[in-house]
Design a protein around this motif. Structure first.
Motif, PDB file in Angstrom:
ATOM      1  N   HIS A  78       0.827  -1.212   0.000  1.00  0.00           N
ATOM      2  CA  HIS A  78       0.000   0.000   0.000  1.00  0.00           C
ATOM      3  C   HIS A  78       0.856   1.255   0.000  1.00  0.00           C
ATOM      4  O   HIS A  78       1.963   1.248   0.527  1.00  0.00           O
ATOM      5  CB  HIS A  78      -0.851   0.054   1.285  1.00  0.00           C
ATOM      6  N   MET A  89      -5.480   4.755   1.700  1.00  0.00           N
ATOM      7  CA  MET A  89      -4.490   3.762   1.295  1.00  0.00           C
ATOM      8  C   MET A  89      -4.828   3.244  -0.095  1.00  0.00           C
ATOM      9  O   MET A  89      -5.990   3.016  -0.413  1.00  0.00           O
ATOM     10  CB  MET A  89      -4.503   2.592   2.264  1.00  0.00           C
ATOM     11  N   MET A 113       0.439  -4.456   4.054  1.00  0.00           N
ATOM     12  CA  MET A 113      -0.872  -4.653   4.673  1.00  0.00           C
ATOM     13  C   MET A 113      -1.151  -6.151   4.741  1.00  0.00           C
ATOM     14  O   MET A 113      -1.039  -6.846   3.733  1.00  0.00           O
ATOM     15  CB  MET A 113      -1.912  -3.966   3.790  1.00  0.00           C
TER      16      MET A 113
HETATM   17 CU   LIG Z   1      -2.664  -0.166   4.238  1.00  0.00          CU
END
Ligand SMILES: [Cu+2]
Length: 150
Positions: A78, A89, A113
């Motif tokens: 991200h 994001m 992430m």
């Molecule tokens: Cu993220």
């Protein structure tokens, strides 16, 4: 059962590597990862963020193209942007660390992430991630820590 024992052995090997390298949690020679942390997911959340610092001591750019970890069904790269003060994001293809530079991955910048926990994360535990890069695979041991935006 056999798989489980194999996994345990692998983890112990990785922990020993961490113990012998006080700051770096991973290394492929010229690539090191420092202070890798995974944020303890909010209650009932299906994903969480992470932070770490990547040191690229090589003469070439380091491109992180994907990340895997057996505790996560999906891992995304991200970047964070700010739209009228709101944090957003966005998935990206890769994260690049220039030659002879370091890059801090945080929730306010580019980051990894982690989604779809194969089993719940415990506060303080060590979790392994593998960064798949143009310079090979880098194993990272990250600690699960309380959420923080810094
Ligand atoms: Cu993220």
């Amino acid at each position: 059962m056999t798989n489980f024992l194999w996994w345990r052995t692998g983890l112990i090997c990785m922990l020993m590597t961490v113990a012998s390298a006080p700051f770096a949690a991973a290394s492929t020679g010229e690539i090191e990862v420092g202070k890798a942390e995974i944020f303890m997911p909010q209650r009932n959340a299906s994903g969480t963020g992470s932070k770490m610092t990547i040191y690229n001591r090589s003469d070439q750019p380091l491109m992180i193209r994907a990340v895997t970890g057996e505790r996560f069904r999906q891992v995304m790269l991200h970047t964070t942007t700010y739209q009228s003060g709101k944090r957003e994001m966005h998935p990206v293809d890769h994260i690049t660390v220039a030659a002879h530079q370091k890059l801090a991955l945080t929730l306010n910048t580019a980051h990894i992430m982690l989604m779809g926990f194969t089993r719940p994360l415990q506060m303080g535990e060590l979790v392994s991630l593998i960064l798949h890069t143009n310079q090979g695979s880098v194993t990272v041991i990250a600690r699960v820590v309380p959420m923080s935006i810094r």
